[in-house]
Enzyme design. Structure first.
Site, PDB file in Angstrom:
ATOM      1  N   LYS A 146      15.961  -2.088   0.587  1.00 25.54           N
ATOM      2  CA  LYS A 146      14.598  -2.246   1.127  1.00 25.54           C
ATOM      3  C   LYS A 146      14.709  -3.141   2.351  1.00 25.54           C
ATOM      4  O   LYS A 146      15.634  -3.956   2.451  1.00 25.54           O
ATOM      5  CB  LYS A 146      13.691  -2.912   0.089  1.00 25.54           C
ATOM      6  CG  LYS A 146      12.231  -2.706   0.338  1.00 25.54           C
ATOM      7  CD  LYS A 146      11.784  -1.362  -0.193  1.00 25.54           C
ATOM      8  CE  LYS A 146      10.319  -1.101  -0.025  1.00 25.54           C
ATOM      9  NZ  LYS A 146       9.943   0.122  -0.749  1.00 25.54           N
TER      10      LYS A 146
HETATM   11  P1  NAD Z   1       0.109   1.719   3.417  1.00 27.56           P
HETATM   12  O1  NAD Z   1       0.381   0.644   4.386  1.00 27.56           O
HETATM   13  O2  NAD Z   1      -0.035   3.115   3.903  1.00 27.56           O
HETATM   14  O3  NAD Z   1      -1.205   1.358   2.554  1.00 27.56           O
HETATM   15  C1  NAD Z   1      -1.348   0.149   1.888  1.00 27.56           C
HETATM   16  C2  NAD Z   1      -2.770   0.071   1.344  1.00 27.56           C
HETATM   17  O4  NAD Z   1      -2.904  -1.108   0.550  1.00 27.56           O
HETATM   18  C3  NAD Z   1      -3.829  -0.038   2.442  1.00 27.56           C
HETATM   19  O5  NAD Z   1      -4.938   0.751   2.094  1.00 27.56           O
HETATM   20  C4  NAD Z   1      -4.210  -1.510   2.417  1.00 27.56           C
HETATM   21  O6  NAD Z   1      -5.512  -1.755   2.884  1.00 27.56           O
HETATM   22  C5  NAD Z   1      -4.074  -1.803   0.936  1.00 27.56           C
HETATM   23  N1  NAD Z   1      -3.933  -3.237   0.644  1.00 27.56           N
HETATM   24  C6  NAD Z   1      -3.093  -4.118   1.210  1.00 27.56           C
HETATM   25  N2  NAD Z   1      -3.290  -5.342   0.699  1.00 27.56           N
HETATM   26  C7  NAD Z   1      -4.260  -5.226  -0.229  1.00 27.56           C
HETATM   27  C8  NAD Z   1      -4.904  -6.130  -1.109  1.00 27.56           C
HETATM   28  N3  NAD Z   1      -4.542  -7.401  -1.136  1.00 27.56           N
HETATM   29  N4  NAD Z   1      -5.877  -5.659  -1.923  1.00 27.56           N
HETATM   30  C9  NAD Z   1      -6.221  -4.360  -1.907  1.00 27.56           C
HETATM   31  N5  NAD Z   1      -5.639  -3.444  -1.104  1.00 27.56           N
HETATM   32  C10 NAD Z   1      -4.677  -3.873  -0.274  1.00 27.56           C
HETATM   33  O7  NAD Z   1       1.292   1.622   2.328  1.00 27.56           O
HETATM   34  P2  NAD Z   1       1.810   2.761   1.350  1.00 27.56           P
HETATM   35  O8  NAD Z   1       2.984   3.398   1.976  1.00 27.56           O
HETATM   36  O9  NAD Z   1       0.678   3.580   0.868  1.00 27.56           O
HETATM   37  O10 NAD Z   1       2.385   1.853   0.152  1.00 27.56           O
HETATM   38  C11 NAD Z   1       1.537   1.365  -0.876  1.00 27.56           C
HETATM   39  C12 NAD Z   1       2.394   0.971  -2.059  1.00 27.56           C
HETATM   40  O11 NAD Z   1       3.159   2.092  -2.499  1.00 27.56           O
HETATM   41  C13 NAD Z   1       3.417  -0.129  -1.776  1.00 27.56           C
HETATM   42  O12 NAD Z   1       3.612  -0.889  -2.947  1.00 27.56           O
HETATM   43  C14 NAD Z   1       4.686   0.660  -1.477  1.00 27.56           C
HETATM   44  O13 NAD Z   1       5.866  -0.095  -1.679  1.00 27.56           O
HETATM   45  C15 NAD Z   1       4.546   1.774  -2.497  1.00 27.56           C
HETATM   46  N6  NAD Z   1       5.324   2.975  -2.200  1.00 27.56           N
HETATM   47  C16 NAD Z   1       5.175   3.637  -1.027  1.00 27.56           C
HETATM   48  C17 NAD Z   1       5.915   4.793  -0.808  1.00 27.56           C
HETATM   49  C18 NAD Z   1       5.755   5.627   0.440  1.00 27.56           C
HETATM   50  O14 NAD Z   1       6.331   6.714   0.493  1.00 27.56           O
HETATM   51  N7  NAD Z   1       4.993   5.207   1.428  1.00 27.56           N
HETATM   52  C19 NAD Z   1       6.825   5.238  -1.769  1.00 27.56           C
HETATM   53  C20 NAD Z   1       6.931   4.538  -2.964  1.00 27.56           C
HETATM   54  C21 NAD Z   1       6.168   3.414  -3.170  1.00 27.56           C
END
Ligand code: NAD
Length: 491
Positions: free
Chosen positions: A177
């Site tokens: 990561k």
């Molecule tokens: P992103 O940046 O597209 O979205 C993040 C979202 O979380 C946004 O809507 C933001 O407003 C919200 N957020 C941030 N802080 C917050 C808080 N304190 N309270 C409420 N909402 C909050 O990110 P993403 O890619 O959708 O990733 C989200 C999660 O999924 C993370 O934990 C990431 O590690 C995990 N993840 C992502 C992927 C991927 O392919 N993008 C794959 C596996 C896991």
């Protein structure tokens, strides 16, 4: 203007973990006219409302609220939680001590400080991380996160989770990561491009198409992957360049990305919810659900749930939370968020606070934001049958115990959100073979792979009579142990 400059300077000088007195500078009373502009100019306070972890007294009584504060306060525990989980699995299955010793450490921790020229000509020195936890199953693989709360412990924890995830999914990758500690809202698009490129340059050969392959995560996307790809390819010999297309996954389709990668994590979550619902007699038609985080994972999950006739009733993101018991149209909300940057102000739902969001009765809760959201404080509030963890590490150990006591089922993160890395693997394979798979093929392969992982976790849960998180951990450790035992420890 003078006041704002002074405020900016004060904020720049702040260490986020400093005392509450200094934190007070970051809080504004929600709803007071004129303040929104103030906090935008300060460049930091838009993180600080409608959440309940800070309790500085307001002049009128009540509390100041700040999710940003919550992220800083809670995140440093994630690495301990990850190690605790490993110990829990070890209590059930006597995994080899030496192998566990290896797996409780990360292989490489790379920290780079690199200068970037800002729009105004000044130079900013940023800090970036890449942690490579383990590559015994294949090249290191894992996302890159741009967030103010990024630090080495968070990245170590997330890298370790990636090792478990790829092992459970049975794909030939290890875990890694990375991230940069920054708030994207403080930078222009051009600055983000320069930051992404300089970070890639600073990492040099610590990443590579057969060695360590980044992908999008929080606040990064396919465009950033394209910049990383281009920078990496530009720094190798001309005759090698086209052999490096797969240095990142989650690229735009035109630059070698895969069909279905953008929605892959959400699609994986939905395939698993579908399977869980059919195994547990839940009819998804008309089932209600709430989503925390409406970025890549949250919005895609919601949009794909729509096809099952399920009803999205509440959403929370960093800007606030909204509720409409009649249902919120995920596509319409996604279009709104694209324009406005968050769910706040969406007129087809009413604004609610953090506690109301967590208390909203629904069939399924899908956390898709950051870590440590389901805690001893919030797990008691949830009124759902299933938690499907789209985010990494959304539940802390206390929260987990409460969910178990309350018989709330959990599809754990290392299984639930593995759709992203599975389709990243497909993208990587397509690049290596110069192939292009259509969406049907990608989706069918994703479903097959993730449902097979679900079955492995289900079987482990049945066999050892443990919760699914422990079962998933057992599946991961079992696979890693076999490989270590076969190969032995050099020399
Ligand atoms: P992103 O940046 O597209 O979205 C993040 C979202 O979380 C946004 O809507 C933001 O407003 C919200 N957020 C941030 N802080 C917050 C808080 N304190 N309270 C409420 N909402 C909050 O990110 P993403 O890619 O959708 O990733 C989200 C999660 O999924 C993370 O934990 C990431 O590690 C995990 N993840 C992502 C992927 C991927 O392919 N993008 C794959 C596996 C896991």
């Amino acid at each position: 203007m003078k006041n704002i400059d002074q405020k900016k300077r004060n904020l720049d000088d702040l260490n986020p973990l400093d005392t509450r007195k200094e934190w007070k500078l970051l809080y504004y009373k929600p709803g007071k006219p004129g303040l929104e502009e103030g906090y935008k100019l300060a460049g930091i306070c838009r993180h600080c409302e409608l959440k309940d972890m800070c309790s500085l007294p307001k002049p009128e009584g009540g509390v100041w609220r700040c999710s940003y504060y919550r992220a800083f306060q809670k995140k440093s525990n994630l690495y301990n939680h990850v190690l605790e989980q490993l110990e829990k699995a070890k209590d059930v299955v006597p995994f080899d001590d030496d192998i566990c010793k290896i797996l409780t450490e990360t292989m490489n921790e790379i920290v780079v400080h690199f200068p970037v020229k800002m729009k105004d000509g000044r130079v900013k020195v940023l800090t970036g991380y890449r942690v490579q936890h383990n590559n015994v199953l294949g090249p290191f693989k894992g996302g890159l996160r741009f967030h103010p709360a990024v630090d080495i412990d968070e990245i170590k924890a997330l890298a370790t989770l990636m090792t478990w995830k790829t092992a459970i999914a049975n794909i030939p990758f290890g875990g890694a990561k990375g991230g940069i500690q920054l708030d994207p809202a403080d930078f222009t698009r051009e600055e983000i491009e320069r930051i992404s490129r300089r970070f890639t340059y600073a990492l040099g050969n610590n990443i590579g198409p057969e060695y360590d392959i980044p992908a999008p995560d929080v606040n990064t996307n396919s465009q950033i992957m394209a910049w990383i790809q281009d920078t990496y390819m530009s720094t190798v010999a001309p005759n090698e360049r086209n052999r490096c297309v797969h240095v990142v996954t989650g690229k735009p389709i035109e630059s070698g990305g895969s069909q279905g990668r953008e929605k892959a994590t959400g699609q994986g979550v939905v395939f698993l919810i579908e399977k869980w619902a059919s195994d547990h007699g839940m009819n998804l038609q008309g089932a209600t659900y709430t989503v925390q985080g409406f970025g890549n994972v949250g919005s895609w999950t919601a949009r794909l749930m729509k096809k099952h006739g399920s009803k999205l009733i509440a959403v929370e993101d960093v800007t606030g939370a909204i509720l409409n018991k009649e249902g919120i149209d995920p596509d319409d909300l996604a279009a709104y968020v694209k324009v406005h940057g968050g769910v706040r102000g969406y007129l087809k739902a009413e604004p609610i606070d953090h506690v109301t969001f967590f208390t909203t009765k629904a069939d399924i809760f899908i956390p898709c934001a950051l870590e440590n959201q389901i805690t001893d404080a919030t797990a008691e509030l949830l009124d759902v049958r299933l938690v499907a963890e789209g985010a990494n590490g959304p539940t802390d150990p206390q929260g987990d115990k409460i969910l178990q006591r309350r018989n709330i089922a959990v599809i754990p993160d290392i299984l639930c959100n593995s759709g992203g890395v599975i389709v990243s693997y497909f993208e990587w394979l397509q690049n290596k073979r110069s192939e292009f798979w259509d969406l049907e093929e990608v989706d069918a392969k994703l479903r097959k792979t993730i449902i097979a992982a679900y079955k492995r976790v289900f079987e482990a849960a049945e066999r050892y009579k443990v919760d699914w998180r422990t079962a998933a951990q057992i599946v991961a450790l079992s696979r890693l142990e076999i490989v270590y035992k076969e190969r032995g420890i050099f020399p």
